[in-house]
Structure formats: structure tokens, C-alpha cells
Enzyme design. Structure first.
Site, mmCIF file in Angstrom:
data_model
loop_
_atom_site.group_PDB
_atom_site.id
_atom_site.type_symbol
_atom_site.label_atom_id
_atom_site.label_comp_id
_atom_site.label_asym_id
_atom_site.label_seq_id
_atom_site.Cartn_x
_atom_site.Cartn_y
_atom_site.Cartn_z
ATOM 1 N N ASP A 25 128.892 91.306 -25.145
ATOM 2 C CA ASP A 25 127.974 92.446 -25.059
ATOM 3 C C ASP A 25 128.027 93.307 -26.328
ATOM 4 O O ASP A 25 129.069 93.393 -26.980
ATOM 5 C CB ASP A 25 128.343 93.291 -23.823
ATOM 6 N N ASN A 73 118.630 89.817 -17.172
ATOM 7 C CA ASN A 73 118.154 90.032 -18.548
ATOM 8 C C ASN A 73 116.649 89.746 -18.721
ATOM 9 O O ASN A 73 116.067 90.082 -19.749
ATOM 10 C CB ASN A 73 118.977 89.208 -19.550
HETATM 11 C C1 IPE Z 1 125.751 91.367 -19.558
HETATM 12 O O1 IPE Z 1 125.324 92.297 -20.485
HETATM 13 C C2 IPE Z 1 125.006 90.082 -19.759
HETATM 14 C C3 IPE Z 1 125.329 89.332 -20.956
HETATM 15 C C4 IPE Z 1 126.218 89.658 -21.864
HETATM 16 C C5 IPE Z 1 124.596 88.113 -21.113
HETATM 17 P P1 IPE Z 1 124.167 93.354 -20.157
HETATM 18 O O2 IPE Z 1 123.997 94.164 -21.380
HETATM 19 O O3 IPE Z 1 122.980 92.659 -19.640
HETATM 20 O O4 IPE Z 1 124.818 94.187 -18.967
HETATM 21 P P2 IPE Z 1 124.573 95.677 -18.487
HETATM 22 O O5 IPE Z 1 123.082 95.861 -18.388
HETATM 23 O O6 IPE Z 1 125.176 96.573 -19.518
HETATM 24 O O7 IPE Z 1 125.277 95.778 -17.187
HETATM 25 C C1 IPE Z 2 124.521 91.182 -25.099
HETATM 26 O O1 IPE Z 2 124.129 92.198 -25.956
HETATM 27 C C2 IPE Z 2 123.602 89.993 -25.162
HETATM 28 C C3 IPE Z 2 122.743 89.839 -23.983
HETATM 29 C C4 IPE Z 2 122.774 90.565 -22.899
HETATM 30 C C5 IPE Z 2 121.774 88.756 -24.036
HETATM 31 P P1 IPE Z 2 123.078 93.288 -25.523
HETATM 32 O O2 IPE Z 2 121.728 92.835 -25.923
HETATM 33 O O3 IPE Z 2 123.229 93.648 -24.090
HETATM 34 O O4 IPE Z 2 123.517 94.496 -26.447
HETATM 35 P P2 IPE Z 2 123.596 96.028 -26.043
HETATM 36 O O5 IPE Z 2 124.479 96.128 -24.842
HETATM 37 O O6 IPE Z 2 122.205 96.456 -25.751
HETATM 38 O O7 IPE Z 2 124.174 96.688 -27.252
HETATM 39 MG MG MG Z 3 124.390 95.039 -23.110
#
Ligand code: IPE
Ligand code: IPE
Ligand code: MG
Length: 243
Positions: A25, A73
């Protein structure tokens, strides 16, 4: 892009987790900090995944499970979703070429029915090659949700029962209906990006995983950061409810 392979740190043999799971993340925030589009963060994150997978293999991790795209997502803008799926497509293509040479097995955990025909064909290909290779197992969670996985397992079991099969359930047998069938549960579960939640990742398998949270944004995570997580893990006392 190629990277210089980091020299593996000498961990004590018993200190290396057999199975590491990672919630990768912080890609979006990493990009924002640099004034770049979120998609640039995903591209950088894909490189980090390559480095970390390589390093895990070098230090003798047997299973690596990473969260790449959750069932939630899809709520993101279509551009971002498409870019993430394109990156996965690219990674799968490369991985297929190198799997045998690198002796890595690759599995996709998640509902692949929502993916393009092309991606499903690629996934079929990786399954096929994985049957022939024997090294580290990498599981990439795509359109994955822990609750959906548990429901799927229940449905698979119910269908078997309805046909007169399916033995009396035990936790061990139920595990056999998960995507992770036959694999040990994650010993160490890492989440980068500062949030302290599971976000629907491995709800069944993480029952006794050691959790490690770091503020590092995923594209900034590296081999030394993984060494720190492993050192922290090695200092834990795992009691599984005992004394
Ligand atoms: C969790 O991250 C999913 C992945 C890393 C693929 P998210 O960014 O989607 O999770 P939340 O929204 O912070 O819970
Ligand atoms: C994790 O990074 C990757 C996916 C969830 C696909 P994020 O895209 O959630 O990055 P932040 O949390 O918005 O910084
Ligand atoms: Mg995230």
C-alpha cells in the site's frame, strides 16, 4: 528496468519466515508527494514488487503472497484500474518467460472471471508452467477479497456435499477449499503505507500471522526494509494461544 541485486543479509536460518504476505500500500501517496499521477506510483510499485520477490527468493522464503488488486479497488477511476491491470498483464507476460529459468511458481488468487480473456489465458499459462517448476511460490492476489474467498470455499464444499462427496469439515479440510490450498499460512504479514488494517486480505489464513506495519510507502520499501521486518518477526514469541 533492471536493478542491482541487493546482497542478501545473513539471517539465522530459523528466522526466515516460510511464508510472507504483503499488503503493498501507498503507491498513490508516493506519486502525489512527487507531483506525479497516481498511475506513476503503481508503475514504481510494480518495480518494488520485482525487487522484493527476487530478494525473498534469494534469502530462502518459500511462499510470497502479495495483494495487488482487491475486490474493492474497482471503485477507483477507470483509468487507474486499467493501468493496474495492464501492469499485471505485463508482469505475467515477463514472469512466464522467466519462471522456468528462475525456478518460481506463480499463482493468481482471486476471481479471474472479471479479467480480460487475454489475462485469463496468461494465467492458465502460468498454472501450466508452475506444474513443472518447483522453487519459490509467488501468489498474486488480483480481484481478491478475503470474504469472497471464504464464501467461495463454502460454496465449493456445499457443491461437493450435494453430490454425495465432501468429508466432515475440519478447519484443515476447509483450508483445502481456499486459493491457498496446501500452503502453510503466512508467518509474517507486512503492510506498508501506514494504515493498520487488513482491508479484506487473507482473513482466513492470517489467524496467527505476525503483523508488521511500516509507514514506508510501497515504492520506497526495499531489501533493507524487509530485513528489518524479518528481524522484528524473529524477535517475536509465537504462542498460538499457549503459554
Ligand atoms: C489494500 O489497499 C489493497 C491493496 C493493496 C491491493 P487499499 O488502499 O485498497 O486499502 P484501503 O482502502 O486503505 O483500506
Ligand atoms: C496500493 O496503493 C495499490 C493498490 C491498492 C492497487 P494505493 O493505490 O492504495 O496507494 P495509496 O494508499 O492511495 O497511497
Ligand atoms: Mg491504499
Amino acid at each position: 528496468m533492471t536493478f542491482k541485486r541487493a546482497r542478501p543479509v545473513r539471517h539465522e536460518p530459523g528466522d526466515i519466515p516460510r511464508h510472507i504476505a504483503i499488503i503493498m500500500d501507498g503507491n498513490g501517496r508516493w506519486a502525489k508527494k512527487r507531483g506525479l499521477p497516481r498511475t506513476a506510483g503503481h508503475a514504481a510499485g510494480a518495480e518494488t514488487f520485482r525487487r522484493i520477490a527476487t530478494y525473498c527468493k534469494d534469502i530462502g522464503v518459500e511462499y510470497l503472497t502479495v495483494y495487488a488488486f482487491s475486490t474493492e479497488n474497482w471503485k477507483r477511476p477507470a483509468d487507474e484500474v486499467n493501468l493496474i491491470l495492464d501492469l499485471l498483464d505485463k508482469y505475467l507476460r515477463e514472469a512466464i518467460e522467466k519462471m522456468e529459468r528462475d525456478d518460481v511458481r506463480l499463482r493468481i488468487f482471486g476471481d479471474t472471471s472479471a479479467l480480460s480473456d487475454r489475462m485469463r489465458a496468461l494465467i492458465g499459462n502460468t498454472d501450466e508452467i508452475s506444474r513443472r517448476t518447483g522453487g519459490m511460490q509467488v501468489n498474486v492476489c488480483v480481484n481478491y477479497g478475503g470474504r469472497a474467498e471464504i464464501m467461495r470455499a463454502a460454496a465449493l464444499y456445499a457443491a461437493e456435499r450435494a453430490e454425495g462427496g465432501g468429508e466432515e469439515l475440519t478447519e484443515e479440510r476447509f483450508s483445502g477449499y481456499m486459493f491457498s490450498s496446501g500452503m502453510p499460512d503466512p508467518d509474517l504479514l507486512i503492510r506498508t503505507g501506514g494504515e493498520k488494517r487488513l482491508s479484506n486480505f487473507l482473513l482466513w489464513q492470517a489467524a496467527y500471522s505476525e503483523m508488521y506495519f511500516t509507514d514506508d510507502l510501497w515504492p520506497d520499501f526495499n531489501e533493507r526494509a524487509l530485513d528489518r521486518a524479518i528481524a522484528d518477526y524473529a524477535g517475536r514469541s509465537r504462542r498460538y494461544g499457549g503459554v
